[in-house]
Design a protein around this motif. Structure first.
Motif, PDB file in Angstrom:
ATOM      1  N   ASN A  29      20.023 -11.370 -30.597  1.00  0.00           N
ATOM      2  CA  ASN A  29      20.996 -12.093 -31.416  1.00  0.00           C
ATOM      3  C   ASN A  29      20.568 -12.162 -32.876  1.00  0.00           C
ATOM      4  OD1 ASN A  29      22.237 -12.458 -28.977  1.00  0.00           O
ATOM      5  ND2 ASN A  29      22.464 -14.671 -29.158  1.00  0.00           N
ATOM      6  N   LEU A  30      19.271 -12.381 -33.114  1.00  0.00           N
ATOM      7  CA  LEU A  30      18.791 -12.458 -34.488  1.00  0.00           C
ATOM      8  C   LEU A  30      18.885 -11.108 -35.194  1.00  0.00           C
ATOM      9  CD1 LEU A  30      15.643 -14.771 -34.172  1.00  0.00           C
ATOM     10  CD2 LEU A  30      17.984 -15.392 -34.778  1.00  0.00           C
ATOM     11  N   ILE A  31      18.560 -10.046 -34.484  1.00  0.00           N
ATOM     12  CA  ILE A  31      18.620  -8.721 -35.094  1.00  0.00           C
ATOM     13  C   ILE A  31      20.068  -8.299 -35.348  1.00  0.00           C
ATOM     14  CG2 ILE A  31      18.109  -6.277 -34.721  1.00  0.00           C
ATOM     15  CD1 ILE A  31      15.600  -7.217 -33.167  1.00  0.00           C
ATOM     16  N   VAL A  32      20.956  -8.607 -34.407  1.00  0.00           N
ATOM     17  CA  VAL A  32      22.380  -8.325 -34.613  1.00  0.00           C
ATOM     18  C   VAL A  32      22.880  -9.046 -35.857  1.00  0.00           C
ATOM     19  CG1 VAL A  32      24.695  -8.792 -33.723  1.00  0.00           C
ATOM     20  CG2 VAL A  32      22.978  -7.785 -32.227  1.00  0.00           C
ATOM     21  N   ASN A  33      22.508 -10.308 -35.995  1.00  0.00           N
ATOM     22  CA  ASN A  33      22.924 -11.081 -37.165  1.00  0.00           C
ATOM     23  C   ASN A  33      22.381 -10.473 -38.448  1.00  0.00           C
ATOM     24  OD1 ASN A  33      24.077 -13.808 -38.208  1.00  0.00           O
ATOM     25  ND2 ASN A  33      22.025 -13.724 -39.085  1.00  0.00           N
ATOM     26  N   ALA A  34      21.111 -10.045 -38.422  1.00  0.00           N
ATOM     27  CA  ALA A  34      20.487  -9.451 -39.609  1.00  0.00           C
ATOM     28  C   ALA A  34      21.173  -8.141 -39.994  1.00  0.00           C
ATOM     29  CB  ALA A  34      18.998  -9.221 -39.360  1.00  0.00           C
ATOM     30  N   ILE A  35      21.476  -7.296 -39.007  1.00  0.00           N
ATOM     31  CA  ILE A  35      22.124  -6.012 -39.287  1.00  0.00           C
ATOM     32  C   ILE A  35      23.528  -6.220 -39.846  1.00  0.00           C
ATOM     33  CG2 ILE A  35      23.044  -3.912 -38.235  1.00  0.00           C
ATOM     34  CD1 ILE A  35      20.716  -3.993 -36.259  1.00  0.00           C
ATOM     35  N   ARG A  36      24.275  -7.135 -39.259  1.00  0.00           N
ATOM     36  CA  ARG A  36      25.659  -7.364 -39.684  1.00  0.00           C
ATOM     37  C   ARG A  36      25.746  -7.843 -41.125  1.00  0.00           C
ATOM     38  NH1 ARG A  36      28.020 -10.615 -34.427  1.00  0.00           N
ATOM     39  NH2 ARG A  36      28.653  -8.792 -33.204  1.00  0.00           N
ATOM     40  N   HIS A  37      24.827  -8.709 -41.515  1.00  0.00           N
ATOM     41  CA  HIS A  37      24.977  -9.387 -42.797  1.00  0.00           C
ATOM     42  C   HIS A  37      23.963  -8.972 -43.854  1.00  0.00           C
ATOM     43  CE1 HIS A  37      27.929 -11.840 -40.795  1.00  0.00           C
ATOM     44  NE2 HIS A  37      27.062 -12.155 -39.861  1.00  0.00           N
ATOM     45  N   SER A  38      23.133  -7.992 -43.541  1.00  0.00           N
ATOM     46  CA  SER A  38      22.156  -7.544 -44.528  1.00  0.00           C
ATOM     47  C   SER A  38      22.843  -6.809 -45.676  1.00  0.00           C
ATOM     48  CB  SER A  38      21.128  -6.620 -43.877  1.00  0.00           C
ATOM     49  OG  SER A  38      20.287  -6.063 -44.859  1.00  0.00           O
ATOM     50  N   LEU A  91      13.635  -1.035 -30.839  1.00  0.00           N
ATOM     51  CA  LEU A  91      13.941   0.356 -30.504  1.00  0.00           C
ATOM     52  C   LEU A  91      15.363   0.496 -29.977  1.00  0.00           C
ATOM     53  CD1 LEU A  91      12.803   3.218 -30.340  1.00  0.00           C
ATOM     54  CD2 LEU A  91      12.032   2.704 -28.014  1.00  0.00           C
ATOM     55  N   GLY A  92      15.823  -0.530 -29.265  1.00  0.00           N
ATOM     56  CA  GLY A  92      17.185  -0.491 -28.726  1.00  0.00           C
ATOM     57  C   GLY A  92      18.263  -0.571 -29.795  1.00  0.00           C
ATOM     58  N   PHE A  93      17.881  -0.957 -31.023  1.00  0.00           N
ATOM     59  CA  PHE A  93      18.852  -1.064 -32.115  1.00  0.00           C
ATOM     60  C   PHE A  93      18.726   0.096 -33.109  1.00  0.00           C
ATOM     61  CE2 PHE A  93      18.943  -5.416 -30.611  1.00  0.00           C
ATOM     62  CZ  PHE A  93      20.281  -5.749 -30.747  1.00  0.00           C
ATOM     63  N   TYR A  94      18.068   1.171 -32.685  1.00  0.00           N
ATOM     64  CA  TYR A  94      17.855   2.303 -33.593  1.00  0.00           C
ATOM     65  C   TYR A  94      19.183   2.826 -34.146  1.00  0.00           C
ATOM     66  CZ  TYR A  94      16.833   7.008 -35.214  1.00  0.00           C
ATOM     67  OH  TYR A  94      16.755   8.140 -35.981  1.00  0.00           O
ATOM     68  N   GLU A  95      20.167   3.004 -33.282  1.00  0.00           N
ATOM     69  CA  GLU A  95      21.443   3.578 -33.709  1.00  0.00           C
ATOM     70  C   GLU A  95      22.175   2.640 -34.669  1.00  0.00           C
ATOM     71  OE1 GLU A  95      24.202   6.382 -34.291  1.00  0.00           O
ATOM     72  OE2 GLU A  95      22.336   6.599 -33.146  1.00  0.00           O
ATOM     73  N   GLU A  96      22.121   1.313 -34.387  1.00  0.00           N
ATOM     74  CA  GLU A  96      22.786   0.349 -35.266  1.00  0.00           C
ATOM     75  C   GLU A  96      22.152   0.343 -36.657  1.00  0.00           C
ATOM     76  OE1 GLU A  96      22.066  -0.091 -32.200  1.00  0.00           O
ATOM     77  OE2 GLU A  96      23.772  -0.983 -31.143  1.00  0.00           O
ATOM     78  N   PHE A  97      20.813   0.408 -36.714  1.00  0.00           N
ATOM     79  CA  PHE A  97      20.138   0.485 -38.012  1.00  0.00           C
ATOM     80  C   PHE A  97      20.541   1.768 -38.749  1.00  0.00           C
ATOM     81  CE2 PHE A  97      16.908  -2.530 -36.203  1.00  0.00           C
ATOM     82  CZ  PHE A  97      16.988  -3.480 -37.205  1.00  0.00           C
ATOM     83  N   HIS A  98      20.602   2.852 -38.009  1.00  0.00           N
ATOM     84  CA  HIS A  98      20.940   4.149 -38.607  1.00  0.00           C
ATOM     85  C   HIS A  98      22.359   4.138 -39.181  1.00  0.00           C
ATOM     86  CE1 HIS A  98      20.881   8.450 -39.271  1.00  0.00           C
ATOM     87  NE2 HIS A  98      21.999   8.583 -38.565  1.00  0.00           N
ATOM     88  N   GLN A  99      23.301   3.563 -38.431  1.00  0.00           N
ATOM     89  CA  GLN A  99      24.688   3.518 -38.896  1.00  0.00           C
ATOM     90  C   GLN A  99      24.845   2.686 -40.163  1.00  0.00           C
ATOM     91  OE1 GLN A  99      27.049   2.138 -35.599  1.00  0.00           O
ATOM     92  NE2 GLN A  99      26.847   4.056 -34.446  1.00  0.00           N
ATOM     93  N   LYS A 100      24.041   1.644 -40.317  1.00  0.00           N
ATOM     94  CA  LYS A 100      24.102   0.819 -41.519  1.00  0.00           C
ATOM     95  C   LYS A 100      23.162   1.315 -42.608  1.00  0.00           C
ATOM     96  CE  LYS A 100      25.886  -2.575 -42.260  1.00  0.00           C
ATOM     97  NZ  LYS A 100      25.739  -3.981 -41.846  1.00  0.00           N
ATOM     98  N   ASP A 101      22.520   2.466 -42.365  1.00  0.00           N
ATOM     99  CA  ASP A 101      21.577   3.046 -43.320  1.00  0.00           C
ATOM    100  C   ASP A 101      20.464   2.048 -43.665  1.00  0.00           C
ATOM    101  OD1 ASP A 101      20.549   5.093 -44.854  1.00  0.00           O
ATOM    102  OD2 ASP A 101      21.666   4.505 -46.657  1.00  0.00           O
ATOM    103  N   LEU A 102      19.939   1.410 -42.634  1.00  0.00           N
ATOM    104  CA  LEU A 102      18.867   0.426 -42.803  1.00  0.00           C
ATOM    105  C   LEU A 102      17.595   0.942 -42.142  1.00  0.00           C
ATOM    106  CD1 LEU A 102      20.794  -2.876 -41.893  1.00  0.00           C
ATOM    107  CD2 LEU A 102      19.981  -2.222 -44.171  1.00  0.00           C
ATOM    108  N   GLU A 103      16.483   0.749 -42.817  1.00  0.00           N
ATOM    109  CA  GLU A 103      15.189   1.078 -42.239  1.00  0.00           C
ATOM    110  C   GLU A 103      14.352  -0.196 -42.232  1.00  0.00           C
ATOM    111  OE1 GLU A 103      11.371   4.063 -42.868  1.00  0.00           O
ATOM    112  OE2 GLU A 103      13.270   4.449 -43.908  1.00  0.00           O
TER     113      GLU A 103
END
Length: 299
Positions: free
Chosen positions: A204-213, A167-179
């Motif tokens: 750390n794992l979620i940050v890595n996934a968002i950055r490189h997905s 839930l804390g990464f909602y904005e980061e997912f939204h900015q990368k257009d990831l669901e």
């Protein structure tokens, strides 16, 4: 009487021969050890006089040689890793520091407009933040590596904690257009561990996934017979198996085109924390999907 004398002479001769052979074998072993210590040879000692005690002594000496060689190899590896870490962090610090100094010089000019000054100030702030993050993560990793790193153990609901982090990464997912696809059972998985460490690993794992997905991220929590697993998966492009083998190396960046976005310390920090919690973290490449698997065994 004559037989007794002859028997004594035979015994004396046998003992004398044994002493001679033992002394010769000791000298031979000493010579082999000297050659090994002076790096004339790397061969461990062998024996030519077969005696139970001498054989056992040779075995124990060779065990000690193995331990010494292993310790020296680990020392060399640690020294090389330290040199490499210093090289990497020097490079990563130099880049934003040089940028900051360059833009400060631009700001000193009276010819630039207010809008340009605001732009340059924003660049300086971004580089300063990157520098701050790098130093903080480098310090964090050095603290985690300490033998007496403290863990505050308490019972946690891994399901709830995982959802809280996501839930804390909602904005980061939204900015990368990831669901993200989230697969977390209703039944709670309870562990006795350090909640702060678990949260840091997940972040750390979620940050890595968002950055490189390259378009898809999924988080799955599942229970096995003797453990519980948390799997963070993201699609990747042009990632090779040899890259996966080094993902947990400090400062390693498989995606060099995005090197400026990360410090290369997030995954090593996550792995170190998992090991401190007597868990494990592994990476696996399946076609175009990178799977990061955390596993905690039930006590």
């Amino acid at each position: 009487m004559m037989y007794i004398i002859i028997l004594l002479l035979v015994v004396f001769f046998v003992l004398l021969t044994r002493c001679y052979l033992l002394k010769r074998e000791i000298k031979r072993a000493a010579r082999q050890l000297s050659e090994l210590n002076n790096e004339v040879t790397s061969k461990k000692i062998d024996i030519s006089y077969y005696d139970k005690e001498v054989e056992q002594l040779a075995v124990e000496i060779n065990k000690q040689i193995d331990l010494t060689q292993k310790a020296e190899a680990e020392k060399r590896s640690s020294e090389n890793e330290l040199k490499q870490a210093i090289s990497y962090i020097s490079h990563d610090i130099r880049t934003p520091a040089t940028s900051i100094l360059g833009y400060i010089q631009f700001l000193e000019s009276d010819e630039i407009t207010k809008e340009v000054k605001q732009e340059y100030t924003g660049i300086i702030k971004a580089n300063a933040q990157r520098l701050k993050t790098l130093l903080e993560e480098f310090f964090e990793l050095s603290v985690i590596d300490q033998i007496d790193y403290p863990l505050k153990l308490e019972e946690i609901n891994l399901n709830s904690l995982t959802l809280e982090v996501l839930l804390g990464f909602y904005e980061e997912f939204h900015q990368k257009d990831l669901e993200p696809a989230i697969h977390i059972p209703d039944r709670g998985f309870f562990l006795t561990t350090d909640p702060s460490a678990v949260k840091r690993v997940l972040e750390n794992l979620i940050v890595n996934a968002i950055r490189h997905s390259t378009g898809h991220v999924s988080v799955e929590l599942k229970q096995l017979d003797q453990s519980v697993q948390l799997i963070v998966m993201n699609t990747v492009k042009d990632l090779k198996e040899q890259d996966v083998q080094h993902l947990f190396d400090r400062f390693y960046k498989a995606d060099h085109t995005r090197a400026e976005k990360g410090t290369g310390l997030g995954l090593p920090i996550a792995k170190s924390l998992m090991e401190k919690m007597n868990g494990s973290l592994s990476a696996e490449l399946k076609e175009n999907q990178l799977l990061m698997t955390c596993e905690w065994k039930y006590e």
